[in-house]
Write a protein that holds these residues in place. Structure first.
Motif, PDB file in Angstrom:
ATOM      1  N   HIS A 125       0.060  -4.465 -13.086  1.00 40.94           N
ATOM      2  CA  HIS A 125      -0.676  -5.045 -11.962  1.00 40.94           C
ATOM      3  C   HIS A 125      -1.999  -5.642 -12.457  1.00 40.94           C
ATOM      4  N   VAL A 126      -2.699  -4.881 -13.257  1.00 39.16           N
ATOM      5  CA  VAL A 126      -3.999  -5.329 -13.776  1.00 39.16           C
ATOM      6  C   VAL A 126      -3.819  -6.445 -14.796  1.00 39.16           C
ATOM      7  N   ALA A 172      -8.258 -10.610  -7.456  1.00 39.51           N
ATOM      8  CA  ALA A 172      -7.917  -9.898  -8.686  1.00 39.51           C
ATOM      9  C   ALA A 172      -8.727  -8.606  -8.813  1.00 39.51           C
ATOM     10  N   VAL A 173     -10.005  -8.675  -8.471  1.00 42.72           N
ATOM     11  CA  VAL A 173     -10.853  -7.476  -8.516  1.00 42.72           C
ATOM     12  C   VAL A 173     -10.328  -6.419  -7.551  1.00 42.72           C
ATOM     13  N   PHE A 198      -6.242   0.075   0.419  1.00 43.86           N
ATOM     14  CA  PHE A 198      -6.071  -0.760  -0.770  1.00 43.86           C
ATOM     15  C   PHE A 198      -4.612  -1.160  -0.985  1.00 43.86           C
ATOM     16  N   ILE A 199      -3.720  -0.678  -0.139  1.00 41.05           N
ATOM     17  CA  ILE A 199      -2.324  -1.081  -0.236  1.00 41.05           C
ATOM     18  C   ILE A 199      -2.187  -2.578   0.039  1.00 41.05           C
ATOM     19  N   VAL A 200      -3.127  -3.132   0.803  1.00 43.09           N
ATOM     20  CA  VAL A 200      -3.065  -4.564   1.140  1.00 43.09           C
ATOM     21  C   VAL A 200      -3.213  -5.434  -0.113  1.00 43.09           C
ATOM     22  N   PRO A 201      -4.308  -5.310  -0.879  1.00 41.47           N
ATOM     23  CA  PRO A 201      -4.384  -6.121  -2.113  1.00 41.47           C
ATOM     24  C   PRO A 201      -3.325  -5.732  -3.135  1.00 41.47           C
ATOM     25  N   TYR A 202      -2.909  -4.462  -3.123  1.00 36.67           N
ATOM     26  CA  TYR A 202      -1.874  -4.032  -4.075  1.00 36.67           C
ATOM     27  C   TYR A 202      -0.584  -4.808  -3.836  1.00 36.67           C
TER      28      TYR A 202
END
Length: 222
Positions: free
Chosen positions: A143-144, A174-175, A58-62
């Motif tokens: 972030h959110v 975004a999700v 999940f570091i990629v979308p982060y």
């Protein structure tokens, strides 16, 4: 047209860039909050956090969040001044509230893993984030919140509504960004909920009020 006139026209056309000066307020304030050590940080925790595993992918979308927000702001800056102002108003109000809250209510997390089951490039990136970003000043998750702000701006853009793949792709990203904050243990579920609540509180003042004004003006005789 000479260079001086072109420069004047450029400045006049993009004079709304003054909004970006907010960065000169936000960044020093945030850095101060990150570096202060003379306060006790209240630990944020939700029982749901204990059921969410650490997933380094999940570091990629982060990390894509930085590009996501920058590209959206750039798009509205160059193509839709009204949309740019509303997006910035939404983000600025939310981020200012975040700074004020963290100033008077220092908060942090104790969720980050100390050991990792795998050794790969994604874990290395997570370690880099952990080293540069302290587990403090997390409520609500920026972030959110900013991801929600971008999605709302896209949803209200008449031009982007015509490009469904852009809208759907943005919502999907975004999700994933929202999920990344908890799967990377960068935020508690509480931080995520707080960001949604903050967005719901600010939304009527930035978008709903403007829509009512626009609807009222559209019914006035010319």
């Amino acid at each position: 047209m000479n260079m001086i006139e072109r420069t004047k026209n450029f400045i006049k056309k993009y004079r709304h860039a003054w909004v970006l000066l907010y960065g000169l307020i936000y960044m020093p304030w945030f850095v101060y909050l990150e570096r202060r050590t003379d306060v006790h940080h209240f630990l944020i925790h939700s029982p749901l956090d204990d059921y969410i595993p650490f997933v380094e992918y999940f570091i990629v979308p982060y990390l894509l969040w930085f590009i996501f927000v920058a590209v959206a702001a750039g798009y509205f800056f160059f193509t839709d001044k009204s949309g740019f102002y509303r997006l910035c108003a939404f983000l600025v109000i939310g981020m200012t509230f975040f700074l004020l809250l963290c100033t008077v209510f220092p908060n942090g997390l104790n969720l980050r893993p100390t050991t990792f089951a795998r050794d790969n490039i994604f874990v290395d990136l997570v370690k880099h984030i952990y080293a540069t970003d302290t587990p403090t000043n997390v409520l609500p998750s920026i972030h959110v919140f900013n991801s929600l702000g971008v999605c709302i701006a896209i949803r209200h853009s008449e031009a982007l509504k015509k490009h469904k793949w852009i809208c759907r792709g943005s919502y999907l990203l975004a999700v994933l960004i929202v999920l990344s904050t908890v799967f990377l243990k960068q935020h508690s579920v509480t931080d995520v909920i707080a960001a949604f609540v903050l967005a719901c509180v600010i939304y009527p003042f930035v978008y709903a009020v403007q829509e009512k004004k626009a609807a009222k003006l559209s019914h006035q005789p010319i």
